[in-house]
Design a protein around this motif. Sequence first.
Motif: not given
Length: 562
Positions: A21, A67-68
């Motif tokens: 991230r 998440e990314c």
Amino acid sequence: MTTLRIGNASGFYGDRFAAMREMLTGGELDVLTGDYLAELTMLILGRDRLKDPAAGYARTFLRQLEECLGLAHERGVRIVANAGGLNPAGLADAVRQLADRLGNPVRVAHVEGDDLKACHPDSLAAHAYLGGFGIAACLREGADVVVTGRVTDAALVTGPAAAHFGWGTREYDRLAGAVVAGHVLECGTQATGGNYAFFNERAGDLLHPGFPLAEIHEDGTCVITKHPGTGGFVDIGTVTAQLLYETAGARYAGPDVTARLDTIRLTQDGPDRVRIEGVRGEAPPPTLKVGLNRLGGFRNEVAFVLTGLDIEAKAALVREQMEAAFEESKSRPGEVRWDLVRTDRPDAPTEETASALLRLVVRDSDERLVGRALSGAAVELALAGYPGFHVLAPPGKGAPYGVFEDGYVHHGAVDHVAVLHDGRRVPVPPAHDTLVLENLPSPELPEPLPGGPSRRAPLGLVAGARSGDKGGDANVGVWVRTDEAWRWLAHELTADRFRELLPESRDLPVTRHVLPNLRALNFVVGGILGAGVAAQHRFDPQAKALGEWLRSRHLDIPEALL
């Protein structure tokens, strides 16, 4: 063509989770890479797959993508990682399932062909080190995410560069430049101040080092840098240290090209920017390296704490008692190793600083001989041994340990394949031209410094070092930062002097490689790590601190350098 910005977000399996991230949000990128594999990691993944055939890849990578993945897709950043380990097809399927669940229309491809276990059925894992052209084929056909098994660490950079600039397999200088960039990036924050010998000069910048990136140009030159405002620092020293890490001589061989480390030129190109140019390349060797991991048996250890007076006599007593117990029970392990570590000091102000450690490490193919036999013999001495008897922790069950070996196969013996996002399989042909790897003649040394006063002092006041492992061998790269210091180091730190400073290497083969362009010497110590990191042959099984031990050793240094 435009500059290609390739970043790194992982230097090993277990590196900073938030790095992906951070790299995607910290600045401009075209490609984000992650290196998750090492010799030890392949063994760990092999054991995982014994329990679950669907496993064998780095699961952390999937959690990071959760998440990314959307963020990378929005920003047009392609992701290339060797997180596939022993099961790149399985990881590619898992990434597709994740993308479908998240609603991200990404194209996922993978590279296979490195798995040679069928040729080595007694191994836990057997893998050839592939080059970057399988990755390049996936990217050229539009992949957004490419996962691989065992490729060289630098292939994570050479593949995207070859795809972006259209390099062919014989453009050796360009490929070599990308290999050097990839080698600098592969260990993450080691290029931005992490594990850096002169860290104390910039300690305030190292609380949270940023991950590195390379701005690669069509001619193979590059600039190593990091995102603006991130921690750490990039200078000629941090790049030099990483160039010496886990390398040897001037010829750095790989499956796509042999990069000539003796041709590298480094210049500071502004704050946190180091330009790498001049790199020459040659045809790769005719064989690919193969990493073989197998279970070597079982090991156990116990650390006896010896406090106060008569340390040597206490150590002798416990050794005699343990050896007698082994003999009486007919249960002596096949390998028994004792090491007395004198951490004690006279008239110590604390009990801990008054204590030494006596380490007993045992190995055997029979788990029982390193489990109950050891723990029983050690525990029974609790009231019958030396005064002050205690151990750091009672020995438990014997644990399996691994052995790493390397071998070689010809390029044509491996079916290198790019498996595209639409299922098409694109064979990657072996290298057209090859060149047998030979050592170069030793370069001419600089003129020695003129005579003058000297002072006994630690080598590290003048020289930096970085060390690491390659199978059972260790390398120690040593460099200096001025021409005057190089004139001294090149003549002073011979292989014989190295052995004197590090007595553990006295009976081992030590090879010295000279790299004048980096003001550096690279030493390879054969066999110091036994059967590799997983065998835990020595106190520091990966030789990570061998260079720092060398820097702490005293020798006569010209006062003009101090």
